[in-house]
Design a protein around this motif. Structure first.
Motif, mmCIF file in Angstrom:
data_model
loop_
_atom_site.group_PDB
_atom_site.id
_atom_site.type_symbol
_atom_site.label_atom_id
_atom_site.label_comp_id
_atom_site.label_asym_id
_atom_site.label_seq_id
_atom_site.Cartn_x
_atom_site.Cartn_y
_atom_site.Cartn_z
ATOM 1 N N LYS A 152 0.837 -1.194 0.000
ATOM 2 C CA LYS A 152 0.000 0.000 0.000
ATOM 3 C C LYS A 152 0.876 1.249 0.000
ATOM 4 N N TRP A 153 1.921 1.242 0.791
ATOM 5 C CA TRP A 153 2.785 2.406 0.911
ATOM 6 C C TRP A 153 3.474 2.687 -0.418
ATOM 7 N N LYS A 154 3.945 1.593 -1.038
ATOM 8 C CA LYS A 154 4.624 1.790 -2.318
ATOM 9 C C LYS A 154 3.655 2.391 -3.329
ATOM 10 N N ARG A 155 2.446 1.857 -3.336
ATOM 11 C CA ARG A 155 1.480 2.350 -4.308
ATOM 12 C C ARG A 155 1.150 3.807 -4.038
ATOM 13 N N MET A 156 0.920 4.113 -2.759
ATOM 14 C CA MET A 156 0.533 5.475 -2.379
ATOM 15 C C MET A 156 1.644 6.448 -2.729
ATOM 16 N N SER A 157 2.879 6.065 -2.386
ATOM 17 C CA SER A 157 3.980 7.007 -2.645
ATOM 18 C C SER A 157 4.189 7.170 -4.138
ATOM 19 N N GLY A 158 3.962 6.079 -4.901
ATOM 20 C CA GLY A 158 4.067 6.209 -6.354
ATOM 21 C C GLY A 158 3.060 7.224 -6.889
ATOM 22 N N ILE A 159 1.835 7.132 -6.370
ATOM 23 C CA ILE A 159 0.790 8.054 -6.835
ATOM 24 C C ILE A 159 1.146 9.484 -6.482
ATOM 25 N N ILE A 160 1.569 9.665 -5.226
ATOM 26 C CA ILE A 160 1.889 11.035 -4.784
ATOM 27 C C ILE A 160 3.067 11.582 -5.585
ATOM 28 N N ASN A 161 4.051 10.699 -5.824
ATOM 29 C CA ASN A 161 5.170 11.137 -6.653
ATOM 30 C C ASN A 161 4.691 11.608 -8.007
ATOM 31 N N GLY A 162 3.801 10.808 -8.584
ATOM 32 C CA GLY A 162 3.266 11.185 -9.891
ATOM 33 C C GLY A 162 2.593 12.552 -9.841
ATOM 34 N N ILE A 163 1.806 12.767 -8.787
ATOM 35 C CA ILE A 163 1.106 14.054 -8.651
ATOM 36 C C ILE A 163 2.102 15.186 -8.557
ATOM 37 N N LEU A 164 3.138 14.968 -7.715
ATOM 38 C CA LEU A 164 4.084 16.067 -7.473
ATOM 39 C C LEU A 164 4.923 16.369 -8.712
ATOM 40 N N LYS A 165 5.052 15.345 -9.597
ATOM 41 C CA LYS A 165 5.893 15.581 -10.777
ATOM 42 C C LYS A 165 5.152 16.366 -11.851
ATOM 43 N N THR A 166 3.816 16.496 -11.661
ATOM 44 C CA THR A 166 3.023 17.130 -12.730
ATOM 45 C C THR A 166 3.460 18.559 -12.958
ATOM 46 N N THR A 167 3.686 18.907 -14.206
ATOM 47 C CA THR A 167 4.040 20.289 -14.560
ATOM 48 C C THR A 167 2.828 20.921 -15.234
#
Lengths: 928, 122
Positions: free
Chosen positions: B103-118
């Motif tokens: 769950k943590w890996k998935r969540m952090s992946g999602i958040i990373n994706g969000i934060l990378k959005t330009t």
């Protein structure tokens, strides 16, 4: 990766942890203590290692960990102990609060106990009378054979139960024996078909002692169809029922075994005499077995049908020849039951059995072209025929409704008391809320209190019902009969009481608790309590009391109606004298007194009894008066022709020569009976005035003849007309009835009730009567000794029970309503002390204040009465069939009830009103 | 007396970390049986001295995990010869650790994706 039932294992682990922490609480606490202590030590050691001062290190470690109390509290919460601790604390607090106000507790618990007790007791009766099933294997598979017969059908002679249906049809459960035999042999759709008959009483002689006992006649497959296994010996089997006389055996009830054989195992093989026929005891039935007729029956001996012609040839009608009832094609008398076959639906079986019935009737009887054969219905047989459900169903429901109303009253009282208490603890509640307690938590605490009260009330109620449990069966059976049901307290009853208590506590505690937590913290902490909420709280209490008054109105009116019904029935003219008459019955076995020998015996008994000192007059009747049963017979006046079906009939009673004098029935024309009316002289009858008016409207009936009798008709001449006298029920007015002398019965009379006019007291007198009877026949038991007044009282048993119970409910309702009114008025006065003080300071006189308070109470009661009158009228209309001599809207009852309630209310508010009038203005103004 | 209102407020802010705390404790215990204080030190250690767990929430979390059957306890002797309660991971706990990690890996992946959005990607 995860196992599929991970959550299951987790749940199991949780449960185990919970249980362990509850059971090993002490160890858990010690472990928590030790664990935290070790943590502190380790941390302190580490801090010292990094250079802290020891004292400093310890302090820092403690600060880092935080308050151990908080930590332990959180640890406990993690293990799920918090709610247990809170519950325990709530309970302790509730107990303490209840102990501090014993009056409040006593009233609340007391009224609840009475309400729940009444409901539990009525439920016990209802369960036993209406719901209890036969104690056999799989009773739900049994089907009872019912017949719907048209008015002019093939069924002419019947011995058994029947009832009217709308549309002119009758319903009954009786078949002829030959028809049953055919149904059984042709049966394909049911697993098996058996027959039985509650035969009435037979004279059973055990070791020389003669007694009358209830007997049930059964077919050979009775035990196998019911699936009943005797606790000793064997049941009746096929070989006992093969042919006439092939099975001189009986099985006995557990009660008979206990009372007469001391539960000794060598009862098997003993020979007892049944109606002077020796029979061998082959088995003892299990204790709960009540026969197949109903779950409330008490048959003591069971014998096969094959023994009927020998042991119990029944004489039913003067015109019957005493042939065996087993070959009688015209008498409908046996009850039939079947067990369904797995895989065959009830409807299919019913249709198939109907076809079989048609075939059986046509092959055994001569059926005229337009005669209709009854239609067969298979109804649930799990309770046998359950006659009591018909008799008692409606009355029991009425009682349950009334008892429910009483409970509602008690609950309203509880709610009111809780409301008042919540009001008194307003400041405490506000303080708690201000300190941070959640409203839910306070709500939980108050609900615990109300649940504790209601559970205590429930326990009290259960105890009450347990104490009166022996009186309950007495309510529904005659004084001289065995009790109608056993008084075991079963689980359903216990569960009922618990469920009612819990529901009460939750429903009626929730309202007050919610209102208590809705207080405004700010304003209620201030000194004066004069806020908006105060007024509203008063209103809630008054609304509840108004509802209480309405409920009381219903209960008091109900009580009034039933009491007046009983009084009316007690004073209705019977048409005969009922005082100072001693009754007892005898049953003469046909074997010992065939045909006219019975008449001779009865005449000898009459003479011998007349000679007993203290006896003024003796007579006897076939059917005792006001006993619920009567005989009827065809009555075709001379000149009218006999039709094939649908002939007129009248009630008939066979009586002794001195019947009219003994019972004080006047002869208004012609003569009564005398010594000249014997077996050899012309058959005569005396008719009552109703019959004369119905059948001989404008002519003198004396000297005219009429034809009677079923298959062997004969004519009778009318020699006298007597006054109307009630026959089988007090409620029924006299119907056309004729009386004949029993000496003129062609086949004798084998059952009779003697009536002895005497002024002597029963107890001292009976032995001399018994001795007189024993002189004539030492083996003839005296049955059902009672006075005519007792017989009438028994007929009015249900009315009397209702009058007593509803009066009790009515009194209870009055008391509870008064308590409610007192509480509300006292509270209202105490809240308004300030206002009253101001009024008096401004010049109001004490009488004015008194009038104000009493006026408030009167207003509340009048509103309640108006609300209650509608419901009371509704109740009265429902029970209209149970009333007598009154209209449902009887003005006397309604008027009296209103006045009674008003007076009670004024009495209850008297003391608070007096207190209000006695208020000293100075004190009141200081009172904040 | 139950926890007052202000304690509840504290608990609310810790709810967000409750899931992660459970995961960290399970991970720490998976490396070998530990007592409460040891768990604290182990987490500190494996986080490279970055993470210091609030001591107040440690023991309630341990008791909760034991209640749920993820860890099991037994009393033993600690390093300085004192009695201490040791916790070890159960099979259920191992599964739980695996789930939480996923769950943590998935969540952090999602958040990373969000934060990378330009702004250009929208």
């Amino acid at each position: 990766m995860s196992s599929p039932f991970g959550w299951v294992w987790s749940g199991v682990a949780r449960l185990r942890s919970r249980v362990r922490s509850m059971i090993q609480r002490g160890r858990l606490e010690a472990e928590m203590e030790a664990e935290l202590a070790h943590h502190l030590e380790a941390r302190t050691a580490d801090l010292i290692r990094t250079g802290c001062e020891p004292g400093d290190a310890a302090r820092r470690a403690r600060i880092e960990l935080g308050s151990p109390l908080m930590r332990k509290e959180n640890m406990r919460a993690s293990v799920g102990l918090r709610w247990i601790d809170e519950l325990a604390a709530d309970l302790r607090y509730a107990v303490r609060m209840l102990r501090k106000s014993p009056g409040f507790t006593a009233i609340a618990v007391g009224s609840l106990a009475l309400g729940i007790g009444a409901n539990t007791a009525i439920f016990t009766v209802a369960q036993h009378m209406l719901l209890d099933r036969l104690d056999v294997s799989h009773p739900e598979q049994l089907r009872m054979f019912y017949l719907n017969e048209p008015r002019d059908g093939v069924v002419e002679d019947m011995w058994g139960w029947w009832d009217d249906l709308p549309g002119g049809e009758h319903v009954s459960t009786s078949l002829t024996y030959p028809v049953y035999e055919q149904l059984r042999s042709q049966n394909k759709s049911l697993a098996d078909v058996m027959a039985f008959k509650p035969y009435g009483r037979m004279t059973v002689t055990i070791r020389g002692q003669a007694e009358a006992m209830e007997a049930e006649m059964v077919s050979g497959n009775y035990y196998s169809v019911l699936g009943v296994r005797p606790q000793l010996g064997r049941g009746i089997q096929e070989s006992d029922d093969e042919e006439e006389g092939s099975g001189p055996v009986v099985t006995i009830s557990d009660r008979l075994w206990t009372q007469h054989f001391g539960r000794s195992p060598d009862v098997i093989g003993k020979v007892i005499s049944v109606n002077a026929t020796p029979m061998t005891v082959v088995g003892v039935n299990p204790p709960g077995f009540t026969g197949a007729y109903s779950a409330q029956g008490t048959p003591d001996i069971f014998l096969p049908f094959s023994m009927q012609p020998i042991a119990a040839p029944q004489e039913l009608d003067a015109s019957w020849s005493s042939s065996s009832l087993l070959t009688n094609k015209n008498l409908w008398w046996v009850l039939v039951m079947g067990r369904i076959k797995p895989g065959v639906s009830s409807a299919t079986a019913e249709a198939s059995q109907n076809v079989a019935l048609n075939a059986a009737v046509r092959s055994t009887m001569t059926v005229k072209n337009d005669s209709q054969i009854p239609r067969l219905l298979l109804r649930d047989g799990s309770r046998g025929q359950n006659p009591d459900a018909d008799d008692f169903g409606k009355p029991i429901y009425v009682l349950m409704v009334l008892a429910g109303l009483v409970l509602l009253l008690a609950c309203a009282n509880l709610a009111n008391l809780l409301l008042a208490r919540a009001g008194a603890r307003q400041r405490e509640t506000s303080t708690r809320l201000a300190l941070g307690a959640g409203r839910g938590r306070i709500l939980r605490q108050m609900m615990t209190e109300s649940l504790l009260l209601s559970l205590l009330g429930g326990a009290g109620g259960l105890l009450l019902a347990f104490v009166v449990r022996d009186a309950l069966p007495r309510l529904v059976s005659n004084l001289w009969a065995p009790p109608a049901f056993s008084t075991n307290f079963s689980w359903p009853i216990f569960a009922f009481a618990v469920a009612v208590s819990i529901a009460t506590g939750i429903i009626f505690g929730l309202g007050p608790a919610l209102q208590a937590t809705r207080v405004q913290v700010n304003s209620s902490l201030k000194d004066s309590g004069q806020t908006v909420t105060h007024r509203r709280r008063g209103l809630a209490g008054k609304t509840i009391v108004t509802l209480q008054v309405a409920l009381s109105m219903v209960l008091v009116v109900g009580a009034g109606l039933f009491v007046r019904t009983l009084m009316q029935l007690g004073h209705v003219p019977l048409g005969f004298r009922s005082h100072n008459l001693l009754l007892f019955s005898v049953e003469l076995p046909e074997k010992l007194y065939p045909k006219l020998a019975s008449t001779t015996l009865l005449q000898r008994l009459e003479e011998r009894l007349k000679a007993v000192p203290g006896v003024q007059m003796v007579t006897l009747t076939r059917d005792p008066l006001i006993s619920g049963s009567a005989s009827n017979s065809t009555f075709i006046p001379e000149g009218q022709s006999r039709k094939a079906e649908g002939n007129p009939s009248a009630l008939v009673n066979r009586v002794g020569a001195h019947f009219f004098e003994t019972f004080g029935i006047p002869i208004v024309a012609g003569r009564g009976f005398g010594a000249s009316d014997s077996q050899t002289s012309r058959k005569v009858a005396v008719v009552n005035e109703s019959l004369a008016k119905t059948f001989y409207p404008k002519v003198n009936p004396i000297g005219r003849t009429f034809e009677t009798g079923g298959h062997h008709p004969y004519t009778i001449q009318i020699v006298g007309v007597c006054g109307d006298a009630k026959y089988y029920r007090v409620r029924k007015s006299a119907e056309p009835t004729y009386y004949t002398p029993y000496a003129q019965q062609d086949d004798g009379m084998h059952g009779a009730t003697f009536a002895i006019a005497t002024k002597m007291e029963g107890q001292a007198f009976l032995p001399s009567l018994r001795d007189a009877i024993r002189e004539v026949d030492p083996n003839l038991p005296m049955l059902d000794v009672r006075t005519q007044d007792e017989q009438i009282a028994a007929n009015l048993r249900q009315e009397r029970i209702f009058a007593i119970l509803t009066s009790g409910f009515g009194v209870l309702a009055l008391v509870l309503a008064c308590v409610g009114i007192y509480g509300v008025m006292a509270y209202s006065v105490s809240q308004r002390t300030n206002e009253i003080g101001i009024r008096m300071a401004l010049g109001a006189r004490p009488e004015r204040v008194l009038r104000m308070v009493l006026g408030e109470a009167t207003w509340m009661v009048l509103m309640g009465e108006c609300a209650g009158i509608g419901a009371a009228l509704g109740l009265a209309r429902t029970i209209a069939s149970m009333l007598y001599g009154l209209k449902p809207w009887d003005p006397a009852t309604f008027g009296l009830s209103s006045v009674l309630l008003l007076l009670a209310a004024l009495g209850a508010s008297g003391y608070p009103a007096w207190r209000a009038a006695a208020v000293q203005p100075i004190e009141a103004l200081r009172h904040e | 007396m139950g926890p007052g209102k202000h304690d509840q407020a504290q608990d609310k802010s810790k709810e967000l970390l409750q899931g992660t705390l459970d995961m960290l404790i399970l991970k720490a215990v998976s490396l070998g049986p530990l007592h409460g204080y040891g768990v604290l030190l182990r987490i500190q250690q494996i986080s490279g001295e970055e993470l210091v767990v609030q001591q107040g929430s440690l023991y309630p979390a341990l008791y909760r995990l034991e209640h749920q059957g993820a860890i099991a306890s037994e009393w033993g002797e600690s390093e300085n010869n004192r009695r201490a309660k040791y916790y070890r991971l159960t099979k259920l706990g191992r599964e739980r650790l695996g789930e939480e990690t996923e769950k943590w890996k998935r969540m952090s992946g999602i958040i990373n994706g969000i934060l990378k959005t330009t702004p250009e990607a929208l």
